[in-house]
Design a protein around this motif. Structure first.
Motif, PDB file in Angstrom:
ATOM      1  N   GLU A  24       0.853  -1.190   0.000  1.00 51.83           N
ATOM      2  CA  GLU A  24       0.000   0.000   0.000  1.00 51.83           C
ATOM      3  C   GLU A  24       0.895   1.248   0.000  1.00 51.83           C
ATOM      4  OE1 GLU A  24      -3.862  -0.740   2.664  1.00 51.83           O
ATOM      5  OE2 GLU A  24      -2.010  -0.700   3.795  1.00 51.83           O
ATOM      6  N   ILE A  25       0.268   2.430   0.061  1.00 49.69           N
ATOM      7  CA  ILE A  25       1.063   3.655   0.129  1.00 49.69           C
ATOM      8  C   ILE A  25       1.810   3.783   1.454  1.00 49.69           C
ATOM      9  CG2 ILE A  25      -0.426   4.917  -1.466  1.00 49.69           C
ATOM     10  CD1 ILE A  25      -1.480   6.492   0.962  1.00 49.69           C
ATOM     11  N   PHE A  26       1.469   2.948   2.433  1.00 45.76           N
ATOM     12  CA  PHE A  26       2.131   3.019   3.732  1.00 45.76           C
ATOM     13  C   PHE A  26       3.449   2.238   3.764  1.00 45.76           C
ATOM     14  CE2 PHE A  26      -2.542   3.080   4.621  1.00 45.76           C
ATOM     15  CZ  PHE A  26      -2.619   4.458   4.782  1.00 45.76           C
ATOM     16  N   GLY A  27       3.840   1.657   2.639  1.00 45.88           N
ATOM     17  CA  GLY A  27       5.091   0.916   2.592  1.00 45.88           C
ATOM     18  C   GLY A  27       4.903  -0.529   3.005  1.00 45.88           C
ATOM     19  N   VAL A  28       6.021  -1.206   3.242  1.00 50.07           N
ATOM     20  CA  VAL A  28       5.966  -2.594   3.712  1.00 50.07           C
ATOM     21  C   VAL A  28       5.726  -2.539   5.218  1.00 50.07           C
ATOM     22  CG1 VAL A  28       7.111  -4.831   3.752  1.00 50.07           C
ATOM     23  CG2 VAL A  28       7.533  -3.275   1.852  1.00 50.07           C
ATOM     24  N   ASP A  50      12.865   9.851   0.053  1.00 48.76           N
ATOM     25  CA  ASP A  50      13.708  10.369   1.139  1.00 48.76           C
ATOM     26  C   ASP A  50      13.192  10.012   2.530  1.00 48.76           C
ATOM     27  OD1 ASP A  50      11.475  11.938   1.370  1.00 48.76           O
ATOM     28  OD2 ASP A  50      12.477  13.833   0.928  1.00 48.76           O
ATOM     29  N   GLY A  51      12.343   8.972   2.629  1.00 51.49           N
ATOM     30  CA  GLY A  51      11.838   8.635   3.959  1.00 51.49           C
ATOM     31  C   GLY A  51      11.019   7.372   3.967  1.00 51.49           C
ATOM     32  N   THR A  52      10.433   7.087   5.124  1.00 50.42           N
ATOM     33  CA  THR A  52       9.531   5.963   5.309  1.00 50.42           C
ATOM     34  C   THR A  52       8.335   6.447   6.117  1.00 50.42           C
ATOM     35  OG1 THR A  52      10.662   5.288   7.338  1.00 50.42           O
ATOM     36  CG2 THR A  52      11.390   4.251   5.274  1.00 50.42           C
ATOM     37  N   VAL A  53       7.296   5.636   6.158  1.00 53.35           N
ATOM     38  CA  VAL A  53       6.107   5.975   6.934  1.00 53.35           C
ATOM     39  C   VAL A  53       6.318   5.547   8.383  1.00 53.35           C
ATOM     40  CG1 VAL A  53       3.645   5.522   7.262  1.00 53.35           C
ATOM     41  CG2 VAL A  53       4.568   5.810   4.951  1.00 53.35           C
ATOM     42  N   ASP A  54       6.093   6.486   9.301  1.00 52.03           N
ATOM     43  CA  ASP A  54       6.158   6.200  10.735  1.00 52.03           C
ATOM     44  C   ASP A  54       4.751   5.821  11.192  1.00 52.03           C
ATOM     45  OD1 ASP A  54       6.312   6.145  13.483  1.00 52.03           O
ATOM     46  OD2 ASP A  54       7.396   8.035  13.684  1.00 52.03           O
ATOM     47  N   LEU A 103      -1.588   8.602   6.670  1.00 52.62           N
ATOM     48  CA  LEU A 103      -2.096   8.768   5.316  1.00 52.62           C
ATOM     49  C   LEU A 103      -1.349   9.878   4.595  1.00 52.62           C
ATOM     50  CD1 LEU A 103      -4.112   7.890   3.184  1.00 52.62           C
ATOM     51  CD2 LEU A 103      -5.769   9.494   4.174  1.00 52.62           C
ATOM     52  N   GLU A 104      -1.146  10.995   5.273  1.00 51.74           N
ATOM     53  CA  GLU A 104      -0.426  12.113   4.673  1.00 51.74           C
ATOM     54  C   GLU A 104       1.017  11.724   4.363  1.00 51.74           C
ATOM     55  OE1 GLU A 104      -2.304  12.248   7.321  1.00 51.74           O
ATOM     56  OE2 GLU A 104      -3.924  13.654   6.814  1.00 51.74           O
ATOM     57  N   GLN A 105       1.637  10.979   5.280  1.00 50.92           N
ATOM     58  CA  GLN A 105       3.004  10.517   5.040  1.00 50.92           C
ATOM     59  C   GLN A 105       3.076   9.633   3.795  1.00 50.92           C
ATOM     60  OE1 GLN A 105       5.340   8.974   8.488  1.00 50.92           O
ATOM     61  NE2 GLN A 105       3.438   9.309   9.614  1.00 50.92           N
ATOM     62  N   GLY A 106       2.148   8.695   3.711  1.00 51.42           N
ATOM     63  CA  GLY A 106       2.151   7.779   2.580  1.00 51.42           C
ATOM     64  C   GLY A 106       1.913   8.492   1.263  1.00 51.42           C
ATOM     65  N   MET A 107       0.993   9.423   1.241  1.00 54.16           N
ATOM     66  CA  MET A 107       0.706  10.157   0.012  1.00 54.16           C
ATOM     67  C   MET A 107       1.907  10.996  -0.410  1.00 54.16           C
ATOM     68  SD  MET A 107      -3.285  11.228   0.666  1.00 54.16           S
ATOM     69  CE  MET A 107      -3.472  12.009  -0.934  1.00 54.16           C
ATOM     70  N   ALA A 108       2.608  11.567   0.560  1.00 56.18           N
ATOM     71  CA  ALA A 108       3.789  12.374   0.244  1.00 56.18           C
ATOM     72  C   ALA A 108       4.892  11.518  -0.361  1.00 56.18           C
ATOM     73  CB  ALA A 108       4.291  13.092   1.496  1.00 56.18           C
ATOM     74  N   LEU A 109       5.085  10.318   0.168  1.00 58.70           N
ATOM     75  CA  LEU A 109       6.119   9.439  -0.375  1.00 58.70           C
ATOM     76  C   LEU A 109       5.724   8.916  -1.753  1.00 58.70           C
ATOM     77  CD1 LEU A 109       7.122   7.427   2.815  1.00 58.70           C
ATOM     78  CD2 LEU A 109       8.523   9.090   1.584  1.00 58.70           C
ATOM     79  N   GLN A 110       4.471   8.553  -1.910  1.00 62.69           N
ATOM     80  CA  GLN A 110       4.032   8.063  -3.216  1.00 62.69           C
ATOM     81  C   GLN A 110       4.224   9.129  -4.282  1.00 62.69           C
ATOM     82  OE1 GLN A 110      -0.030   6.671  -3.379  1.00 62.69           O
ATOM     83  NE2 GLN A 110      -0.020   6.592  -5.590  1.00 62.69           N
ATOM     84  N   ILE A 159       0.551 -10.000  -6.295  1.00 61.60           N
ATOM     85  CA  ILE A 159      -0.594  -9.558  -5.507  1.00 61.60           C
ATOM     86  C   ILE A 159      -0.286  -8.183  -4.938  1.00 61.60           C
ATOM     87  CG2 ILE A 159       0.284 -10.886  -3.527  1.00 61.60           C
ATOM     88  CD1 ILE A 159      -2.613 -11.119  -2.535  1.00 61.60           C
ATOM     89  N   GLY A 160      -1.242  -7.260  -5.026  1.00 61.10           N
ATOM     90  CA  GLY A 160      -1.005  -5.910  -4.523  1.00 61.10           C
ATOM     91  C   GLY A 160      -2.241  -5.325  -3.888  1.00 61.10           C
ATOM     92  N   PHE A 161      -2.002  -4.381  -2.985  1.00 60.27           N
ATOM     93  CA  PHE A 161      -3.067  -3.726  -2.230  1.00 60.27           C
ATOM     94  C   PHE A 161      -3.011  -2.225  -2.469  1.00 60.27           C
ATOM     95  CE2 PHE A 161      -2.119  -7.698  -0.220  1.00 60.27           C
ATOM     96  CZ  PHE A 161      -3.327  -8.185   0.240  1.00 60.27           C
ATOM     97  N   CYS A 162      -4.159  -1.642  -2.865  1.00 57.94           N
ATOM     98  CA  CYS A 162      -4.280  -0.190  -3.038  1.00 57.94           C
ATOM     99  C   CYS A 162      -3.272   0.291  -4.087  1.00 57.94           C
ATOM    100  CB  CYS A 162      -4.111   0.500  -1.681  1.00 57.94           C
ATOM    101  SG  CYS A 162      -4.405   2.274  -1.683  1.00 57.94           S
ATOM    102  N   PHE A 163      -2.300   1.112  -3.708  1.00 63.19           N
ATOM    103  CA  PHE A 163      -1.232   1.533  -4.614  1.00 63.19           C
ATOM    104  C   PHE A 163      -0.594   0.316  -5.281  1.00 63.19           C
ATOM    105  CE2 PHE A 163       3.485   2.240  -4.693  1.00 63.19           C
ATOM    106  CZ  PHE A 163       3.520   2.981  -5.857  1.00 63.19           C
ATOM    107  N   GLY A 164      -0.276  -0.688  -4.481  1.00 63.02           N
ATOM    108  CA  GLY A 164       0.322  -1.905  -5.010  1.00 63.02           C
ATOM    109  C   GLY A 164      -0.602  -2.689  -5.919  1.00 63.02           C
ATOM    110  N   GLY A 165      -1.920  -2.549  -5.723  1.00 67.54           N
ATOM    111  CA  GLY A 165      -2.866  -3.227  -6.603  1.00 67.54           C
ATOM    112  C   GLY A 165      -2.802  -2.694  -8.017  1.00 67.54           C
TER     113      GLY A 165
END
Length: 231
Positions: A36-40, A68-72, A79-86, A118-124
């Motif tokens: 997902e957008i939240f990473g692994v 330049d980062g990961t989701v904490d 959600l905001e973190q994931g969207m920024a990284l994506q 197999i993927g979820f959300c972004f990964g889907g």
């Protein structure tokens, strides 16, 4: 018991970290698991563990390795973190990284009996694109968020495929889901709508989960894999 380790995927311009799960028997078909957008996240790792218990060799690459980062996950603004990284990713490059991970998985000595994605959300969405450009044996996509933009690729996805969507998805409205259904329809495609479920309904976080849909979709996924990519 399953075995979880870290590994690397060598690319032309760097090395992408990845996580590998081996099934209790040590070998089996391969499944590329795309985040997902939240990473692994812990959730993705738990699903990898579930798949490994079913007999699959599972590889989950860190698709955010170029950012330049990961989701904490301890913070409230995940959600905001994931969207920024994506937003930092370049789509075609991410698909290429995923194809490289698929090739690395297929080349592992523990893998036999085929390889799926197999993927979820972004990964889907990434998984759908991978299935359109690479040799995979099956595709499972949970509410692929990029699918509305990827429908021109639908005729290139000829493998057995399973799609899950919720009827209350705020990001992919019902009319768009029906456009996706029509575009991907075919004798090798299974398409499930989950009543009352929103986006990311399989994620156990209280903000996302729909328990009935999560259980039904997973049962359908296990059944699909058992028929189409038996371990």
């Amino acid at each position: 018991m399953t075995v979880a380790t870290t590994t690397d995927v060598r690319l032309g311009d760097g090395t992408m970290p990845a996580h590998l799960w081996l099934p209790p028997g040590g070998t089996g078909p391969g499944l590329l698991l795309l985040q997902e957008i939240f990473g692994v996240s812990e959730y993705i790792r738990s699903r990898a563990e579930d798949l490994a218990r079913l007999g699959y060799v599972v590889l989950a690459p860190e698709l955010y390795w170029r950012t330049d980062g990961t989701v904490d996950e301890s913070r409230a603004d995940v959600l905001e973190q994931g969207m920024a990284l994506q937003a930092q990713l370049e789509w075609d490059q991410t698909v290429g990284d995923s194809v490289a991970a698929l090739d690395a998985l297929r080349a592992r000595p523990e893998v036999n009996g085929g390889t799926g994605v197999i993927g979820f959300c972004f990964g889907g969405g990434v998984a759908f694109n991978v299935a359109a450009v690479a040799d995979v044996d099956v595709l499972v996509s949970y509410y692929g968020s990029a699918l509305p933009q990827l429908l021109p690729l639908a005729d290139k996805v000829g493998v057995p495929s399973l799609h899950h969507f919720g009827t209350a998805d705020a990001y992919i409205p019902p009319e768009t889901v029906e456009e996706i259904r029509a575009a991907v329809a075919g004798p090798e495609v299974e398409f499930h709508l989950h009543e009352g479920a929103g986006h990311a309904f399989d994620n156990p976080h209280p903000a996302f989960v729909h328990h009935a849909a999560r259980a039904d979709a997973w049962s359908q996924t296990v059944d699909f894999l058992a028929r189409r990519l038996p371990a």
